[in-house]
Design a protein around this motif. Structure first.
Motif, PDB file in Angstrom:
ATOM      1  N   THR A  99      -1.168  -6.789   6.699  1.00  0.00           N
ATOM      2  CA  THR A  99      -0.245  -5.649   6.943  1.00  0.00           C
ATOM      3  C   THR A  99      -0.922  -4.297   7.259  1.00  0.00           C
ATOM      4  OG1 THR A  99       0.118  -5.095   4.884  1.00  0.00           O
ATOM      5  CG2 THR A  99       1.750  -6.613   5.764  1.00  0.00           C
ATOM      6  N   THR A 100      -0.353  -3.391   7.693  1.00  0.00           N
ATOM      7  CA  THR A 100      -1.195  -2.130   8.098  1.00  0.00           C
ATOM      8  C   THR A 100       0.018  -0.982   7.676  1.00  0.00           C
ATOM      9  OG1 THR A 100      -0.239  -1.951  10.587  1.00  0.00           O
ATOM     10  CG2 THR A 100      -2.570  -2.746  10.075  1.00  0.00           C
ATOM     11  N   TRP A 101      -0.802  -0.056   7.061  1.00  0.00           N
ATOM     12  CA  TRP A 101       0.164   1.057   6.743  1.00  0.00           C
ATOM     13  C   TRP A 101      -0.125   2.301   7.240  1.00  0.00           C
ATOM     14  CZ3 TRP A 101       4.075  -0.341   2.712  1.00  0.00           C
ATOM     15  CH2 TRP A 101       3.945  -1.343   2.413  1.00  0.00           C
ATOM     16  N   LYS A 102       0.868   3.284   7.174  1.00  0.00           N
ATOM     17  CA  LYS A 102       0.655   4.619   7.547  1.00  0.00           C
ATOM     18  C   LYS A 102       1.202   5.691   6.584  1.00  0.00           C
ATOM     19  CE  LYS A 102       0.744   8.052  11.543  1.00  0.00           C
ATOM     20  NZ  LYS A 102      -0.153   8.336  12.495  1.00  0.00           N
ATOM     21  N   SER A 103       0.669   6.650   6.103  1.00  0.00           N
ATOM     22  CA  SER A 103       1.205   7.997   5.509  1.00  0.00           C
ATOM     23  C   SER A 103       1.509   8.901   6.582  1.00  0.00           C
ATOM     24  CB  SER A 103       0.250   8.086   4.405  1.00  0.00           C
ATOM     25  OG  SER A 103      -0.165   7.184   3.710  1.00  0.00           O
ATOM     26  N   ASP A 104       2.709   9.621   6.123  1.00  0.00           N
ATOM     27  CA  ASP A 104       2.950  10.852   7.019  1.00  0.00           C
ATOM     28  C   ASP A 104       2.341  12.188   6.818  1.00  0.00           C
ATOM     29  OD1 ASP A 104       5.191   9.227   7.856  1.00  0.00           O
ATOM     30  OD2 ASP A 104       6.574  10.000   6.335  1.00  0.00           O
ATOM     31  N   ALA A 119       1.069  -1.143   0.001  1.00  0.00           N
ATOM     32  CA  ALA A 119       0.049   0.019   0.082  1.00  0.00           C
ATOM     33  C   ALA A 119       0.917   1.167   0.005  1.00  0.00           C
ATOM     34  CB  ALA A 119      -0.803   0.014   0.981  1.00  0.00           C
ATOM     35  N   THR A 120       0.274   2.323  -0.111  1.00  0.00           N
ATOM     36  CA  THR A 120       0.906   3.661   0.106  1.00  0.00           C
ATOM     37  C   THR A 120       1.207   4.060   1.557  1.00  0.00           C
ATOM     38  OG1 THR A 120      -0.515   4.539  -1.735  1.00  0.00           O
ATOM     39  CG2 THR A 120       0.849   6.181  -0.494  1.00  0.00           C
TER      40      THR A 120
END
Length: 92
Positions: free
Chosen positions: A18-23, A2-3
């Motif tokens: 999975t886990t994803w985080k954007s800044d 992911a992004t």
């Protein structure tokens, strides 16, 4: 895949979650499902991560099927294979 940055990873049976985080807030974000292999390389201070799918997606599989046995296609003669009209034609 992911992004953003991957922040977590767990396994549930045969599934990897999975886990994803954007800044920063994103107007649009992409993600993809699949069985990926991670390749990592570093040049100086820059690290690059590339995720490559272990299995081709539907589009690539269809292309592979179309070109699986080109000798059989050639035996059909001009215009007889599934690629008829896909190549260059002289005089046009």
């Amino acid at each position: 895949m992911a992004t953003g940055q991957k922040t977590g990873e767990t396994t549930d049976g045969k599934e990897l979650i999975t886990t994803w985080k954007s800044d920063i807030p994103l107007a649009a974000a992409g993600f993809a499902f699949g069985d990926y292999k991670l390749f990592t390389d570093k040049v100086g201070d820059v690290e690059i991560q590339v995720y490559a799918n272990n299995q081709p997606d539907d589009l690539l599989q269809s292309i592979q099927r179309a070109f699986n046995n080109p000798v059989d296609e050639l035996a059909l003669g001009p215009g007889g294979g599934s690629h008829a009209g896909a190549g260059l034609r002289s005089g046009t």
